[in-house]
Design an enzyme around this catalytic site. Structure first.
Site, PDB file in Angstrom:
ATOM      1  N   TYR A   1      22.882-110.347 -75.392  1.00  0.00           N
ATOM      2  CA  TYR A   1      24.345-110.790 -75.168  1.00  0.00           C
ATOM      3  C   TYR A   1      24.615-112.176 -75.510  1.00  0.00           C
ATOM      4  CZ  TYR A   1      25.516-106.716 -72.365  1.00  0.00           C
ATOM      5  OH  TYR A   1      26.164-105.560 -72.097  1.00  0.00           O
TER       6      TYR A   1
ATOM      7  N   ASP B   1      12.739 -96.511 -71.846  1.00  0.00           N
ATOM      8  CA  ASP B   1      13.214 -94.897 -72.167  1.00  0.00           C
ATOM      9  C   ASP B   1      12.648 -94.079 -71.051  1.00  0.00           C
ATOM     10  OD1 ASP B   1      10.490 -95.817 -72.737  1.00  0.00           O
ATOM     11  OD2 ASP B   1      10.506 -94.637 -74.729  1.00  0.00           O
TER      12      ASP B   1
ATOM     13  N   ASP C   1      22.593-103.315 -68.229  1.00  0.00           N
ATOM     14  CA  ASP C   1      23.901-102.667 -68.805  1.00  0.00           C
ATOM     15  C   ASP C   1      23.903-101.198 -68.700  1.00  0.00           C
ATOM     16  OD1 ASP C   1      26.646-102.774 -69.467  1.00  0.00           O
ATOM     17  OD2 ASP C   1      26.175-102.488 -71.595  1.00  0.00           O
TER      18      ASP C   1
ATOM     19  N   ASP D   1      24.985 -98.020 -65.778  1.00  0.00           N
ATOM     20  CA  ASP D   1      26.042 -96.935 -65.907  1.00  0.00           C
ATOM     21  C   ASP D   1      25.303 -95.375 -65.517  1.00  0.00           C
ATOM     22  OD1 ASP D   1      27.800 -98.765 -66.637  1.00  0.00           O
ATOM     23  OD2 ASP D   1      28.697 -97.426 -68.519  1.00  0.00           O
TER      24      ASP D   1
ATOM     25  N   LYS E   1      10.529-103.029 -72.295  1.00  0.00           N
ATOM     26  CA  LYS E   1      10.034-102.397 -73.544  1.00  0.00           C
ATOM     27  C   LYS E   1       8.720-103.074 -74.053  1.00  0.00           C
ATOM     28  CE  LYS E   1      10.306 -98.920 -76.392  1.00  0.00           C
ATOM     29  NZ  LYS E   1      10.317 -97.313 -75.967  1.00  0.00           N
TER      30      LYS E   1
HETATM   31  C1  IPM Z   1      29.338-104.388 -67.652  1.00  0.00           C
HETATM   32  C2  IPM Z   1      30.175-104.481 -68.662  1.00  0.00           C
HETATM   33  C3  IPM Z   1      30.231-105.795 -69.533  1.00  0.00           C
HETATM   34  C4  IPM Z   1      28.781-105.746 -69.760  1.00  0.00           C
HETATM   35  C5  IPM Z   1      31.054-105.610 -70.815  1.00  0.00           C
HETATM   36  C6  IPM Z   1      32.714-105.695 -70.423  1.00  0.00           C
HETATM   37  C7  IPM Z   1      30.957-106.792 -71.664  1.00  0.00           C
HETATM   38  O1  IPM Z   1      29.949-103.151 -69.352  1.00  0.00           O
HETATM   39  O2  IPM Z   1      29.701-105.313 -66.658  1.00  0.00           O
HETATM   40  O3  IPM Z   1      28.546-103.861 -67.262  1.00  0.00           O
HETATM   41  O4  IPM Z   1      28.274-105.210 -70.855  1.00  0.00           O
HETATM   42  O5  IPM Z   1      28.147-106.619 -69.258  1.00  0.00           O
HETATM   43 MG    MG Z   2      28.436-101.913 -68.499  1.00  0.00          MG
END
Ligand code: IPM
Ligand code: MG
Length: 367
Positions: A146, A227, A251, A255, A195
């Protein structure tokens, strides 16, 4: 006690879910004798619309002047949005990344737990869910891909894009320590995800995590390739306590972890630095498709506010009261659309409510 909270309502469903979190904070404040003063801070798309930039100096100063920042969500998620015609460093997300960096918020804590009341919303089979699961992802937030050098240029007649993944040992050490500290207050197990079979940055990551682990002999330390970790999260989520990982892997895995809990609308998150300051935000996005409809799930934001009370203000009782009120509200059968069981599974007493009613119900259950 009085606290100054910087509020980034942001874009999409952000303003709606933040309104509910403030409602719950004020209600818990009444009970525990705490008052909150809110100052709105512009960030993301709304800031682009008003100032031409996703984050201004003034906004950073506003965040610094606060005891903590509560955030909704930013961005538009759709390529058609005018925000995405702008160069990458002027898009909504760039504001969030710049704020994380400016405030040195290197530790992102994302708890993912399955509420027993929401078992029906979990996409995993019963035998996989077992006794449920309760993990926390500790994601490095100010390094890696990032923030590495990036460029797009022509090389040998071909447009070529480069992103770089860099970590120094100090950046790894401080996030690893944070993860082990968190584990000490939980089930004392850290799974460090990397990784290392391919990446140099991961080999350094593993080496430093092992060094830190020696300082925590009471905590079990395990390494897992990313993975495999993605697979294990849906195969046997109950094995995880603390997952420690770098920015990009975190990240993606957060999710995934949120979805196995039933909905990303349930997942809170705290981004912390070395001080008591923190930025608190739901893990989910701005969901522009449902923005303004009054149907978004405010629980992740409400639970983020509870994390703020606990980590930034040491108000553990008030934090616990919010968490208990959320559990009770679910127990009583109130659900937003995202966590509503399918019609065939609908049991008596389960009732769908909108964003604002969910906030009201949680307030009423506070003790
Ligand atoms: C998160 C989001 C952010 C990230 C985006 C909006 C830049 O996906 O907080 O997980 O990737 O960190
Ligand atoms: Mg995210």
């Amino acid at each position: 006690m009085e606290y100054k909270i910087g509020v980034i309502s942001g874009d999409g469903i952000g303003p709606e879910i933040v309104t509910e979190a403030k409602k719950v904070l004020d209600a818990v404040g009444e009970i525990y004798g705490i008052s909150f003063h809110y100052t709105e801070i512009l960030m993301g798309g709304i800031s682009i619309d008003k100032t031409g930039r996703p984050l201004t100096e003034e906004a950073v100063a506003g965040a610094r002047a606060s005891d903590a920042v509560l955030m909704g969500s930013i961005g538009g998620n759709t390529a058609a949005s005018p925000w995405y015609q702008l160069p990458p460093d002027l898009r909504p997300e760039a504001g969030l990344l710049a704020l994380r960096k400016a405030l040195n918020l290197f530790a992102n804590l994302r708890p993912a737990l399955l509420y027993p009341q929401l078992k029906a919303a979990c996409p995993l089979r019963d035998e996989i869910i077992g006794d449920g699961f309760d993990m926390i992802i500790v994601r490095e937030l100010t390094g890696g891909l990032y923030f590495g050098e990036r460029k797009t240029r022509e090389m040998n007649g071909l447009i070529t894009a480069t992103d770089t993944l860099t970590y120094n040992e100090e950046e790894i050490r401080r996030i690893a320590k944070r993860a082990f500290d968190v584990a000490r207050k939980r089930r004392k197990k850290v799974t460090s995800v990397d990784k290392a079979n391919v990446l140099d940055s991961s080999r350094l990551w593993r080496k430093i995590v092992e060094e830190v682990a020696e300082e925590y002999p009471d905590v079990i330390c395990q390494h897992m390739l990313v993975d495999n970790a993605a697979m294990q999260l849906v195969k046997d989520p109950g094995q995880f306590d603390v997952i420690l990982t770098e920015n990009m892997f975190g990240d993606i895995l957060s999710d995934e972890a949120s979805m196995v809990t039933g909905s990303i609308g349930m997942l809170a998150s705290a981004s912390l630095n070395e001080t008591k300051f923190g930025l608190y935000e739901p893990s989910g996005g701005s969901a522009p498709d449902i923005a303004g409809k009054g149907i978004a799930n405010p629980i992740a934001t409400v639970l983020s506010a509870a994390m703020m009370l606990r980590f930034s203000f040491d108000q553990d009782l008030a934090a616990g009261a919010i968490e208990a009120a959320v559990a009770r509200t679910l127990e009583e059968g109130y659900r937003t659309a995202d966590i509503m069981p399918k019609l065939s599974e609908k049991t008596r007493g389960i009732r769908q409510v909108g964003t604002s009613e969910m906030g009201d119900r949680i307030c009423q259950r506070l003790v």
